[in-house]
Design a protein around this motif. Structure first.
Motif, PDB file in Angstrom:
ATOM      1  N   ARG A 103       0.836  -1.203   0.000  1.00  0.00           N
ATOM      2  CA  ARG A 103       0.000   0.000   0.000  1.00  0.00           C
ATOM      3  C   ARG A 103       0.871   1.254   0.000  1.00  0.00           C
ATOM      4  O   ARG A 103       0.510   2.266  -0.575  1.00  0.00           O
ATOM      5  CB  ARG A 103      -0.925  -0.009   1.209  1.00  0.00           C
ATOM      6  N   SER A 139       1.205  -2.639   4.422  1.00  0.00           N
ATOM      7  CA  SER A 139       0.717  -3.795   3.682  1.00  0.00           C
ATOM      8  C   SER A 139      -0.186  -4.630   4.589  1.00  0.00           C
ATOM      9  O   SER A 139       0.036  -4.683   5.805  1.00  0.00           O
ATOM     10  CB  SER A 139       1.910  -4.653   3.237  1.00  0.00           C
ATOM     11  N   PRO A 140      -1.173  -5.311   4.019  1.00  0.00           N
ATOM     12  CA  PRO A 140      -1.969  -6.229   4.824  1.00  0.00           C
ATOM     13  C   PRO A 140      -1.227  -7.543   5.132  1.00  0.00           C
ATOM     14  O   PRO A 140      -1.728  -8.375   5.879  1.00  0.00           O
ATOM     15  CB  PRO A 140      -3.210  -6.488   3.955  1.00  0.00           C
TER      16      PRO A 140
END
Length: 174
Positions: A103, A139-140
């Motif tokens: 992200r 980030s996930p």
């Protein structure tokens, strides 16, 4: 923010192009050997510019404290930028291959340089004595996945490897 699209895929990386290159090198290992080039022209005082392929010139200058006009980053700042840019490519490529969404990615770099040798006041090593990079990823992905990604990037960064290992440099006067 990075999104998935049909044309480029995860993290806006053209995975088809990357996997095509991997396949081409696997099929013909001689395709892995590449040569990169730059042409540098002095512009006067401590300013110069590098021409690389068909891109706009990359300017260089020194800050006023080093006698320059401060019109552009100096060479050691560009070296830090080159390392950061190389790492960013590595994170994007390796994350995409691993299916990790990025992200946001930020890399802050610092290098320690003693000017004694550069200024002719001593003999010895004129380069950085240390370089530090701090990587921030949104980030996930899990922490374990990000640590594995980090390890993969450090293991495959061309600029990182060049800086960490002695590389023969030949400079000739034409």
């Amino acid at each position: 923010m990075t999104t998935t699209s049909a044309s480029t895929g995860l993290n806006d990386v053209d995975l088809e192009a990357v996997t095509g290159l991997v396949q081409a090198v696997q099929d013909d290992p001689t395709k892995a050997g590449t040569t990169w080039a730059a042409h540098v022209t002095w512009d006067g005082a401590f300013a110069s510019h590098a021409t690389v392929r068909g891109f706009a010139p990359i300017r260089s200058d020194e800050p006023p404290a080093l006698g320059g006009g401060d019109t552009a980053p100096n060479p050691v700042e560009q070296l830090l930028g080159a390392l950061g840019n190389c790492l960013a490519v590595g994170y994007a490529a390796n994350a995409t291959v691993a299916g990790i969404e990025l992200r946001d990615l930020r890399i802050d770099l610092q290098g320690d340089l003693d000017l004694h040798v550069f200024l002719g006041l001593a003999e010895g090593h004129a380069g950085f004595s240390a370089i530090r990079a701090s990587v921030s990823i949104s980030s996930p992905a899990s922490r374990a996945e990000l640590e594995a990604l980090h390890t993969a990037v450090l293991a495959s960064s061309p600029v990182g490897h060049t800086l960490r290992n002695a590389v023969p440099v030949e400079v000739t006067l034409a």
